[in-house]
Scaffold this active site. Structure first.
Site, mmCIF file in Angstrom:
data_model
loop_
_atom_site.group_PDB
_atom_site.id
_atom_site.type_symbol
_atom_site.label_atom_id
_atom_site.label_comp_id
_atom_site.label_asym_id
_atom_site.label_seq_id
_atom_site.Cartn_x
_atom_site.Cartn_y
_atom_site.Cartn_z
ATOM 1 N N GLU A 1 -1.134 2.784 11.885
ATOM 2 C CA GLU A 1 -2.840 2.597 11.740
ATOM 3 C C GLU A 1 -3.450 3.618 12.383
ATOM 4 O O GLU A 1 -4.419 3.549 13.084
ATOM 5 C CB GLU A 1 -3.151 1.192 12.505
ATOM 6 C CG GLU A 1 -2.914 0.004 11.675
ATOM 7 C CD GLU A 1 -4.093 -0.310 10.615
ATOM 8 O OE1 GLU A 1 -5.395 0.419 10.696
ATOM 9 O OE2 GLU A 1 -3.962 -1.317 9.875
ATOM 10 N N GLY A 2 -2.730 4.778 12.363
ATOM 11 C CA GLY A 2 -3.349 6.301 13.190
ATOM 12 C C GLY A 2 -2.607 5.968 14.569
ATOM 13 O O GLY A 2 -2.923 5.416 15.460
ATOM 14 N N PHE B 1 0.834 -1.223 0.039
ATOM 15 C CA PHE B 1 -0.056 -0.062 -0.023
ATOM 16 C C PHE B 1 0.810 1.270 -0.010
ATOM 17 O O PHE B 1 1.604 1.421 0.893
ATOM 18 C CB PHE B 1 -0.805 -0.091 1.223
ATOM 19 C CG PHE B 1 -1.894 1.123 1.335
ATOM 20 C CD1 PHE B 1 -2.942 1.060 0.795
ATOM 21 C CD2 PHE B 1 -1.495 2.269 2.491
ATOM 22 C CE1 PHE B 1 -3.994 2.104 0.922
ATOM 23 C CE2 PHE B 1 -2.539 3.249 2.381
ATOM 24 C CZ PHE B 1 -3.728 3.295 1.885
ATOM 25 N N PRO C 1 7.583 11.736 1.266
ATOM 26 C CA PRO C 1 8.516 12.437 2.108
ATOM 27 C C PRO C 1 7.870 13.716 2.945
ATOM 28 O O PRO C 1 7.864 14.345 3.718
ATOM 29 C CB PRO C 1 9.560 12.732 1.341
ATOM 30 C CG PRO C 1 9.628 11.375 0.487
ATOM 31 C CD PRO C 1 8.382 11.351 -0.008
ATOM 32 N N SER C 2 6.832 14.361 1.825
ATOM 33 C CA SER C 2 6.212 15.671 1.994
ATOM 34 C C SER C 2 4.810 15.753 2.459
ATOM 35 O O SER C 2 4.360 16.498 2.992
ATOM 36 C CB SER C 2 6.421 16.537 0.735
ATOM 37 O OG SER C 2 5.186 15.765 -0.301
#
EC number: 1.3.8.9
Length: 656
Positions: free
Chosen positions: A463-464, A215, A220-221
């Site tokens: 996962e957050g 996925f 980088p930004s």
């Protein structure tokens, strides 16, 4: 760690999406890199709905509108002070006889494989999953657990999947991440959004393990701010393909995968204005297209056996038929993929905790100090009991969520976020206490607990990140309550036409504010032996809902900026949901006469006693404590001074 800030446009996108998937298919816990769509929910995620519409007339407020289905989510209801039990009572049992039998036939071979074939210590040392292990997993069907059987997978339900995820989590989190990155997010988009042709072309390959999937979202930004993605996919003049350029970082399976779900900006012409805007689109990309390369594997603190690398796309020609979903809908695709795999982490870490507890109990049973086995000491007894309680809550959440999804419920995103926060923090505590009980032996490499501790640490980030997920839990819950308050405001514009609604709400608020309570009850729902804990849960719900409403009335849309407050509301929500989940599970065990029923009652009662105390104290302090406001001001000022000073402001006490 990414900032909690987000642009208003991203917040409004999330509101339009409803922060939920319309599909309930979920696979084994998949671990994306240390960013996730859930980070997008911070700051302004509820601003639009907490704003009372300025242009709404009194006529409009009473105009008949299509009825919106009332949410059956307990978590949504608790922010409103409602006791919504559809998804939590009774504790669900969803497997058919055939499904249960098939699962039994799978559990034995999978468990034996991890006990006899997989070597987690060797995988960790090699920083890769051994080839023999990967081949064995392919033969077990572990790479396509929820791919439909007609396309080469096992076609498992969410609950069946959770049970196998638990087994993997008991033995090797590095393997768990490899499997999860492949199917929970790597090709999950094809399951959710793939055309018939895409499904038939790719799912048999990924289900067999012939091709691994990855996925590719993070750049980088762009961390929390998906809108800042720079990868681009430009359509060809003939319309037959897109030219993809860009790079992605921290991609699980990035160096191993042959099939990628990639997100890139595409130019889209507005049919009405003719203006060209860039929107994110999802693509299925094959390494064989050419122009796809990867960097060296990243050196990590934990989950070393999983492959993590940068992936580069240089002039990749992607056929137009490989667009996943609709052109410009990539943001929606990404959010829904990530939202669909959250419960699996709870199942996985429930298994991890189970194995850690077994090690701690074994050591406590056999270790003698001061002339007695250490399991007879109160300090050790409390540690073991708390570890068991945390595992019980986590496991109960995992199978509650998987069953809710199998039952076809759609509204579970708050519960799923709660489960992720709870399980990752509980697993860390259990691992830490396991080492503490084992003492110096736990710190040594041979028992393997130090490896598990290193592996577990990432789960609070990917996962957050839990900090951001807490904001999501609080803001999403407040959003739903805010809609209710807006409805009451509209009703006040036509009070004679809304007498019943206004009187009912007034009575409910009066009862809460005078300490009488809302009149809600779990009597007849929880088992009679758990009635005291049921009362504690209802009291906690009343206290929680009272504070939520008071803070929404006070801050209105500005609540999105009150992160000190939101974190504490989220903690209350987590405690409250956990109370109800264990009440449900323990009630079932008591009602059906399970051999462990009385033990489960103790686990449930113990959790409810402490959780209710935390909620009562935290809500009381948020409601009226000037010391808390001073504390929040101090946090801001101390942090600001540190940033301005480039670190600590204070010097060494010796002055040298």
């Amino acid at each position: 760690m990414q900032s909690a800030r987000m642009t208003p446009s991203v917040g409004r996108q999330l509101l339009r999406l409803g922060a939920r998937s319309s599909r309930s298919t979920t696979v084994l816990q998949g671990q994306p890199r240390p960013i996730s769509a859930q980070r997008l929910y911070a700051r302004e995620a509820t601003q639009a709905v907490l704003d009372k519409p300025e242009t709404l007339s009194s006529d409009a407020s009473t105009r008949e509108k299509p009825a919106r289905a009332e949410s059956k989510s307990f978590a949504v209801g608790m922010f409103k002070g409602q006791l919504t039990i559809d998804q939590v009572f009774p504790y669900p049992s969803v497997l058919s006889e055939e499904q249960a039998q098939f699962l039994k036939e799978l559990v034995g071979p999978v468990a034996r494989f991890f006990e006899e074939v997989n070597d987690p210590a060797k995988n960790d040392a090699l920083e890769k999953v051994e080839d023999d292990t990967l081949q064995g997993l392919k033969e077990l069907g572990a790479f396509g657990l929820q791919v439909p059987s007609e396309l080469g997978g096992l076609g498992l339900s969410n609950t069946q999947y959770a049970r196998l995820a638990e087994i993997v989590g008991m033995h090797d989190l590095g393997v768990s991440v490899t499997l999860g990155a492949h199917q929970s997010i790597g090709f999950k988009g094809i399951l959710l959004y793939g055309t018939k042709a895409q499904r038939e072309k790719y799912l048999p390959r990924v289900a067999s393990g012939q091709a691994l999937a990855a996925f590719c979202l993070t750049e980088p930004s762009s961390g929390s701010d998906v809108a800042s993605i720079r990868s681009s996919a430009i359509p060809s003049p003939c319309g037959k393909y897109y030219t993809l350029n860009g790079s992605k970082i921290w991609i699980s399976n990035g160096g191993l995968a042959d099939i990628f779900t990639v997100f890139a900006k595409t130019p889209i012409k507005d049919a009405a204005t003719g203006a060209v805007k860039e929107k994110i689109t999802a693509f299925v990309v094959e390494r064989s297209f050419g122009g796809v390369t990867h960097g060296l594997p990243e050196k990590k603190m934990g989950i070393k056996a999983s492959n993590t690398s940068e992936v580069y796309f240089d002039g990749v020609k992607v056929p137009s038929e490989n667009v996943l979903g609709e052109v410009g809908d990539g943001f929606k695709v990404a959010v829904n993929i990530l939202n669909n795999g959250r419960f699996g982490m709870a199942a996985t870490l429930a298994g991890t905790m189970k194995s850690l507890i077994a090690k701690a109990v074994d050591h406590a049973t056999n270790r003698t100090q001061f002339g007695d086995k250490i399991h007879n000491f109160g300090v050790i007894q409390e540690k073991l009991a708390r570890m068991a309680i945390l595992q019980y809550v986590t496991e109960s959440m995992a199978y509650m969520l998987s069953a809710n999804m199998d039952q076809g419920f759609k509204d579970f995103q708050i519960e799923a976020a709660i489960s992720k926060i709870f399980c990752s923090e509980a697993a860390w505590k259990v691992a830490d206490e396991c080492i503490q009980i084992m003492g110096g032996m736990g710190f040594m490499k041979e028992p393997g607990v130090e490896r598990v501790l290193r592996d577990i640490r990432i789960f609070r980030i990917f996962e957050g990140a839990n900090d951001i997920l807490r904001l999501f839990v609080a803001l999403q819950g407040c959003m739903d309550k805010g809609k209710e308050l807006t409805g009451l405001g509209n009703a006040l514009k036509n009070p004679f036409g809304n007498v019943g609604l206004l009187m009912g709400e007034a009575g409910k608020q009066l009862r809460r504010r005078t300490g009488i309570g809302s009149g809600l009850s779990l009597s007849g729902i929880v088992h009679p032996e758990l009635s005291r804990s049921g009362e504690l849960a209802v009291q906690a719900l009343d206290q929680f809902a009272t504070v939520v409403e008071a803070k929404l009335v006070k801050h209105k849309k500005g609540i999105v900026n009150e992160q000190f407050l939101l974190q504490r509301l989220a903690d209350g929500a987590i405690d409250l949901y956990a109370m109800v989940v264990v009440l449900s599970r323990a009630s079932r065990s008591l009602s059906e006469g399970y051999p462990t029923a009385q033990h489960e009652k103790m686990l449930c009662d113990s959790w409810c006693i402490e959780a209710a105390t935390r909620i009562r104290e935290n809500m009381a302090s948020l409601q009226s404590s000037p010391q808390h406001q001073e504390l929040f001001r101090n946090f801001r000022s101390i942090s600001k001074a540190m940033v301005e000073n480039g670190g600590l402001v204070t010097g060494n006490p010796l002055g040298i």
